[in-house]
Design an enzyme around this catalytic site. Structure first.
Site, PDB file in Angstrom:
ATOM      1  N   SER B  98      10.863 -32.147  -2.243  1.00 44.21           N
ATOM      2  CA  SER B  98      10.830 -30.773  -1.734  1.00 44.21           C
ATOM      3  C   SER B  98      10.620 -30.779  -0.218  1.00 44.21           C
ATOM      4  O   SER B  98      11.359 -31.448   0.495  1.00 44.21           O
ATOM      5  CB  SER B  98       9.723 -30.022  -2.465  1.00 44.21           C
ATOM      6  OG  SER B  98       9.889 -28.656  -2.340  1.00 44.21           O
ATOM      7  N   ASP B 220      17.908 -25.993 -10.601  1.00 41.13           N
ATOM      8  CA  ASP B 220      16.695 -25.926  -9.779  1.00 41.13           C
ATOM      9  C   ASP B 220      16.722 -24.619  -8.980  1.00 41.13           C
ATOM     10  O   ASP B 220      17.596 -24.407  -8.144  1.00 41.13           O
ATOM     11  CB  ASP B 220      16.660 -27.140  -8.839  1.00 41.13           C
ATOM     12  CG  ASP B 220      15.406 -27.164  -7.967  1.00 41.13           C
ATOM     13  OD1 ASP B 220      14.643 -26.169  -7.964  1.00 41.13           O
ATOM     14  OD2 ASP B 220      15.193 -28.195  -7.286  1.00 41.13           O
ATOM     15  N   HIS B 248      12.215 -27.976 -10.572  1.00 40.82           N
ATOM     16  CA  HIS B 248      12.201 -28.499  -9.214  1.00 40.82           C
ATOM     17  C   HIS B 248      11.549 -29.870  -9.142  1.00 40.82           C
ATOM     18  O   HIS B 248      11.479 -30.471  -8.088  1.00 40.82           O
ATOM     19  CB  HIS B 248      11.439 -27.503  -8.334  1.00 40.82           C
ATOM     20  CG  HIS B 248      11.505 -27.801  -6.878  1.00 40.82           C
ATOM     21  ND1 HIS B 248      12.686 -28.065  -6.211  1.00 40.82           N
ATOM     22  CD2 HIS B 248      10.528 -27.877  -5.942  1.00 40.82           C
ATOM     23  CE1 HIS B 248      12.419 -28.299  -4.927  1.00 40.82           C
ATOM     24  NE2 HIS B 248      11.125 -28.189  -4.743  1.00 40.82           N
TER      25      HIS B 248
END
Lengths: 421, 271
Positions: B98, B220, B248
């Site tokens: 991320s 996602d 995610h």
């Protein structure tokens, strides 16, 4: 009005002997209908597959959201029913927590109903595993939290309001405190002057004060002191003291007379409020060639430290003098010293010596002896260096600093500007 | 093999094989290094694995938190490089999830010689839509997230926090507190959320010279497929792998597939 079945057993916990029919009715009621309990429970139930798709949902939740079962089951995921912020929160916090610890509870989210309205909810989820321990479902219980969230928003608003008020108060305190201290010390030809004020609390005005101000072309007034107490009352008193001292000094430069005038002004207040007193050192500096003659009087305040050019340093012996304000008739005896090149005079308030410190003193305070030793290590010094050292000392005392502290240092530079040879 | 808790500012933990290449695992916004718990043991067989917590989360040193420093990704990137310097880590395979993917990008641009490869899991160079660019979110969506953070102090108790966070050597202190993996000082979380979701690193991608793997989940919400494709198009020497995984966090939802993809890139590195 016909009798409802429910009214029949008088005491449902202990059915009448032989009343088997009653008992059957009662136990069936106790069991309720599991299916009905699921569908019409006073909370929402939702089961999702591990990929997030909704596998089962109860009527209560469908009613709340205004969806039909067919619109959700197999078609939508739980996070589709959340607002976007909630979706982000779900993906970054809830999904990882569910993976790591199998359950997560008491999370505040907002669901979106079919008509776009928002439903604040409290959510608890748990992973359901099969017999082999493999996770197969996530079960989620959803409570309507409209009232709770409204209440929390009120709390949040109140906290924000309190934060703003506190910021405003701190701003006021800083501004007021500054107004009671000289913004910068005046330039006195041939003299180094430096000062520092340590405020123990951002929320409360301190009671320490100092000043250095011109009296004539060759003389300057100075004072440093500490009023009883803290807060607004102490600030008002400090303001009175400051202006009385300055005015009295201009009117009659004799230090003993100045302190007597201050005593008269404070004593009048003291009779109404017995906290209206202070300790102070007042002095007049007069330029005398390469140094200064300093005449000091003190009213109940700690004696200053004198660092000489030869590296010696000690407290300056001078008569204690009475607290200012507590008595009607007072007498002050002046002490006169000379500040020669390389000498530095250090005035301070007891916020420094009374700070709690790792010490051998039985009082647990930093103490006069420690300060004397500290200053002896420092001597000879300059006003700037001495104040910088005291600031570092105060920093090192950390949480031991419980009260405000002020220091004012006055020194005659050792090597005046080289004259053209 | 040998676990070594370095602790300190970023609560660094070294695990895995001392004789193997260094792999640094950096978690994204939300939780802490526990996010790697399902993949770290498998990776430990082939790598010297470096785990850490970002300042402001997990068991990082609470006093290191400064709102100004961590208001941009640079503060976090400096911390990552500092860990590399202090532990003398070289030829690092940096795995960033991320927002940490972009930290890896910035770190590899600053010191390309220090990094052997970048592995970016669910990267997004910009979350907020901008003209033709689709990041997937609007600024008001990010405000909603901040609201969610405000109303959920998951695992955070102002009274307990100093005890737990001040004692990284005594993890048992934290275990009574549920949700502790996502424990973050609410103020720090707010700043980190803003930093994460309002950064724009699109122009940095082209500057990456280190071989890069992009691991994308097939479904996602936070980093959609088109964002993964964008990152792949922008980073010159990059490979894109789409994992059949929802959400995610493939390292939690599909750990075996994630390990396999990481190993295929970092262990069986081509010619």
């Amino acid at each position: 009005m016909g009798r409802d079945q429910r009214d029949e057993p008088k005491n449902p916990v202990a059915p009448a002997p032989g009343g088997e029919t009653d008992f059957a009715v009662f136990s069936s009621l106790l069991e309720d209908n599991a299916e009905d309990l699921y569908e019409n429970a006073p909370c929402g139930y939702l089961s999702t597959l591990l990929d997030g798709r909704i596998a089962k949902v109860n009527k209560t939740l469908l009613n709340w959201l205004g969806y039909s079962r067919d619109e959700l089951v197999g078609r939508r995921s739980f996070s589709d029913l959340l607002n976007v912020g909630g979706k982000l929160y779900y993906e970054t916090h809830l999904a990882p927590l569910l993976s790591m610890q199998g359950e997560v509870g008491g999370v505040a989210l907002e669901m979106r109903a079919a008509d776009g309205t928002r439903l604040p909810v409290l959510v608890t989820s748990a992973v359901k595993s099969d017999n082999a321990g493999e996770p197969i479902l996530i079960r989620t219980t959803i409570f309507d939290a409209r009232d709770r969230r409204a209440y929390e928003r009120e709390l949040l608003r109140a906290r924000e309001e309190a934060d703003r008020e506190r910021a405003r108060l701190q701003d006021l305190v800083v501004t007021l405190q500054r107004s009671l201290l000289p913004p910068v010390l005046p330039v006195v030809p041939g003299l180094d002057a430096a000062a520092h004020y340590y405020a123990a609390s951002p929320d409360e005005l301190g009671g320490d004060f100092y000043d250095l101000f011109p009296l004539s072309g060759t003389s300057w007034g100075l004072f440093l002191g500490d009023v009883c107490g803290k807060g607004a009352r102490a600030a008002a008193l400090t303001s009175l003291i400051r202006y009385t001292l300055r005015t009295a000094a201009v009117y009659d430069g004799d230090p003993a007379t100045v302190l007597r005038t201050l005593n008269t002004a404070l004593h009048e207040q003291y009779l109404r409020d017995d906290r209206s007193f202070c300790t102070v050192i007042f002095g007049v500096l007069s330029s005398d060639g390469d140094g200064f003659t300093v005449t000091l009087v003190r009213g109940g305040h700690s004696v200053p430290l004198l660092m000489r050019a030869d590296g010696t340093a000690d407290y300056l012996p001078m008569p204690l003098g009475p607290l200012i304000g507590a008595w009607a008739d007072v007498v002050f005896t002046p002490t006169t010293i000379r500040l020669a090149p390389g000498d530095t005079l250090l005035l301070f308030t007891d916020g420094l010596t009374e700070a709690r410190a790792p010490t051998t003193e039985p009082s647990g305070r930093y103490g006069d002896e420690a300060l004397r030793a500290f200053v002896r290590d420092l001597a000879p010094s300059t006003a700037g260096t001495a104040v910088t050292a005291i600031i570092a000392l105060l920093d090192s005392l950390g949480d031991g600093r419980q009260d405000d502290a002020a220091v004012l240092a006055l020194g005659v530079p050792d090597n005046p500007l080289p004259s053209s040879a | 093999m040998g676990d070594m808790r370095i602790g300190g500012r970023n609560n660094v933990l070294l695990t895995g094989r001392v004789d193997k290449p260094v792999m640094m695992l950096a978690n994204g916004f939300g939780c802490d290094q526990n996010m790697w718990r399902l993949v770290a043991p498998a990776l430990a067989a082939d790598f010297r694995v470096v785990l850490f917590d970002h300042v402001g989360s997990g068991r990082a040193e609470p006093s290191a938190w400064q709102p100004e420093r961590y208001a941009t990704l640079d503060g976090y990137v400096e911390d990552i490089l500092r860990i590399c310097h202090e532990l003398e880590l070289n030829d690092v395979v940096f795995v960033g999830h991320s927002v940490s993917a972009m930290m890896g990008v910035l770190a590899a641009i600053a010191e390309p010689e220090r990094f052997r490869q970048l592995i970016l899991i669910g990267p997004s160079p910009r979350y907020v839509d901008d003209a033709a660019y689709r990041g997937g979110f609007s600024e008001s969506d990010i405000d909603e997230l901040l609201e969610s953070l405000e109303s959920n102090y998951l695992g955070w108790s102002a009274a307990m926090a100093p005890v737990i966070m001040g004692n990284p050597d005594r993890p048992e202190l934290g275990q009574e507190l549920a949700n502790s993996f996502c424990r973050t000082d609410p103020q720090a979380a707010r700043v980190f959320a803003r930093t994460t979701f309002l950064s724009d690193n699109r122009t940095d991608l082209a500057k990456v010279t280190v071989p890069t793997l992009i691991l994308q989940c097939s479904s996602d919400v936070i980093a959609p497929l088109e964002v993964g494709a964008y990152v792949h198009a922008q980073i010159p020497a990059s490979t894109l792998v789409t994992l059949p995984a929802t959400g995610h966090c493939p390292h939690l939802s599909a750990p075996a597939a994630t390990v396999a993809a990481i190993r295929a890139f970092a262990v069986d590195d081509g010619p």
